[in-house]
Design a protein around this motif. Structure first.
Motif, PDB file in Angstrom:
ATOM      1  N   ILE A   4      27.824  33.152  33.367  1.00 19.58           N
ATOM      2  CA  ILE A   4      28.583  34.352  33.735  1.00 19.58           C
ATOM      3  C   ILE A   4      29.555  33.970  34.842  1.00 19.58           C
ATOM      4  N   ILE A   5      30.808  34.357  34.682  1.00 18.94           N
ATOM      5  CA  ILE A   5      31.783  34.228  35.763  1.00 18.94           C
ATOM      6  C   ILE A   5      32.062  35.649  36.243  1.00 18.94           C
ATOM      7  N   THR A   6      31.941  35.844  37.543  1.00 15.63           N
ATOM      8  CA  THR A   6      32.069  37.179  38.132  1.00 15.63           C
ATOM      9  C   THR A   6      33.157  37.166  39.183  1.00 15.63           C
ATOM     10  N   PRO A  44      36.470  47.891  46.471  1.00 15.10           N
ATOM     11  CA  PRO A  44      36.624  46.810  45.488  1.00 15.10           C
ATOM     12  C   PRO A  44      35.658  47.009  44.320  1.00 15.10           C
ATOM     13  N   TYR A  45      36.000  46.456  43.174  1.00 14.97           N
ATOM     14  CA  TYR A  45      35.099  46.521  42.033  1.00 14.97           C
ATOM     15  C   TYR A  45      34.778  45.117  41.553  1.00 14.97           C
ATOM     16  N   ILE A  46      33.776  45.004  40.687  1.00 10.93           N
ATOM     17  CA  ILE A  46      33.278  43.716  40.209  1.00 10.93           C
ATOM     18  C   ILE A  46      33.392  43.686  38.692  1.00 10.93           C
ATOM     19  N   ALA A  47      33.700  42.505  38.153  1.00 12.58           N
ATOM     20  CA  ALA A  47      33.711  42.303  36.701  1.00 12.58           C
ATOM     21  C   ALA A  47      33.030  40.982  36.377  1.00 12.58           C
ATOM     22  N   SER A  48      32.245  40.966  35.298  1.00 15.06           N
ATOM     23  CA  SER A  48      31.566  39.754  34.846  1.00 15.06           C
ATOM     24  C   SER A  48      31.977  39.446  33.413  1.00 15.06           C
ATOM     25  N   VAL A  49      32.167  38.155  33.128  1.00 15.66           N
ATOM     26  CA  VAL A  49      32.538  37.711  31.791  1.00 15.66           C
ATOM     27  C   VAL A  49      31.576  36.609  31.373  1.00 15.66           C
ATOM     28  N   GLN A  50      31.065  36.714  30.157  1.00 17.47           N
ATOM     29  CA  GLN A  50      30.177  35.679  29.624  1.00 17.47           C
ATOM     30  C   GLN A  50      31.032  34.572  29.021  1.00 17.47           C
ATOM     31  N   VAL A  69      42.061  39.102  42.180  1.00 18.73           N
ATOM     32  CA  VAL A  69      40.681  38.759  42.476  1.00 18.73           C
ATOM     33  C   VAL A  69      40.570  38.298  43.928  1.00 18.73           C
ATOM     34  N   LEU A  70      39.526  38.723  44.594  1.00 18.61           N
ATOM     35  CA  LEU A  70      39.273  38.298  45.970  1.00 18.61           C
ATOM     36  C   LEU A  70      38.413  37.045  46.011  1.00 18.61           C
ATOM     37  N   LYS A  71      37.387  37.003  45.164  1.00 19.06           N
ATOM     38  CA  LYS A  71      36.472  35.866  45.140  1.00 19.06           C
ATOM     39  C   LYS A  71      35.843  35.767  43.760  1.00 19.06           C
ATOM     40  N   ILE A  72      35.577  34.527  43.326  1.00 19.27           N
ATOM     41  CA  ILE A  72      34.977  34.278  42.022  1.00 19.27           C
ATOM     42  C   ILE A  72      33.637  33.574  42.206  1.00 19.27           C
ATOM     43  N   TYR A  73      32.652  34.004  41.430  1.00 21.01           N
ATOM     44  CA  TYR A  73      31.314  33.419  41.455  1.00 21.01           C
ATOM     45  C   TYR A  73      30.948  32.965  40.052  1.00 21.01           C
ATOM     46  N   LEU A  74      30.206  31.884  39.956  1.00 19.20           N
ATOM     47  CA  LEU A  74      29.749  31.360  38.677  1.00 19.20           C
ATOM     48  C   LEU A  74      28.221  31.370  38.675  1.00 19.20           C
ATOM     49  N   PHE A  75      27.622  32.042  37.693  1.00 21.09           N
ATOM     50  CA  PHE A  75      26.171  32.135  37.577  1.00 21.09           C
ATOM     51  C   PHE A  75      25.752  31.488  36.265  1.00 21.09           C
ATOM     52  N   GLU A  76      25.100  30.342  36.366  1.00 22.75           N
ATOM     53  CA  GLU A  76      24.668  29.612  35.177  1.00 22.75           C
ATOM     54  C   GLU A  76      23.336  30.159  34.672  1.00 22.75           C
TER      55      GLU A  76
END
Length: 121
Positions: A4-6, A44-50, A69-76
């Motif tokens: 997931i990239i958020t 701010p709002y959040i979006a996640s993409v698989q 986008v303010l910041k990007i997170y990667l969740f494996e």
């Protein structure tokens, strides 16, 4: 398992535009979630993409960047079905706490004239 990239987005950016651009980039409606609150215009709002491959990650990052986008997170090892708002928020909070933030600049004042360790009585 998927990744997931958020992204955390600025409050003035348009989440509808983000959805349209994600779909134009090849992501299906089932591949992303946009988390908004009742007061989404004020915060701010959040979006996640698989994503399942590196090229999809680059596409998602590009779309995120074009939408403030303010910041990007990667969740494996997380699928979009596991990416509830509470879960994603918990992971974002944990990642933010684990980062070492820049400390303020310190100024050290060197010794000047006066007493030092060689003072004799």
């Amino acid at each position: 398992m998927s990744t997931i990239i958020t992204g955390v987005f600025q409050k003035h950016s348009d989440y509808k535009r983000l959805e349209i651009e994600l779909e134009m980039a090849g992501f299906g409606d089932e591949d992303y979630i946009v988390y908004i609150t009742e007061h989404h215009h004020d915060s701010p709002y959040i979006a996640s993409v698989q994503i399942s491959e590196y090229t999809q990650e680059n596409l998602a990052r590009k779309v995120f960047a074009e939408n403030s986008v303010l910041k990007i997170y990667l969740f494996e090892n997380m699928s979009i079905s596991q990416a509830s708002y509470a879960t994603v928020k918990k992971y974002i909070d944990a990642k933010n706490k684990s980062e070492i933030h820049a400390s303020p600049e310190f100024k050290f004042k060197g010794a000047t004239e006066g007493m030092d360790s060689e003072v004799k009585f």
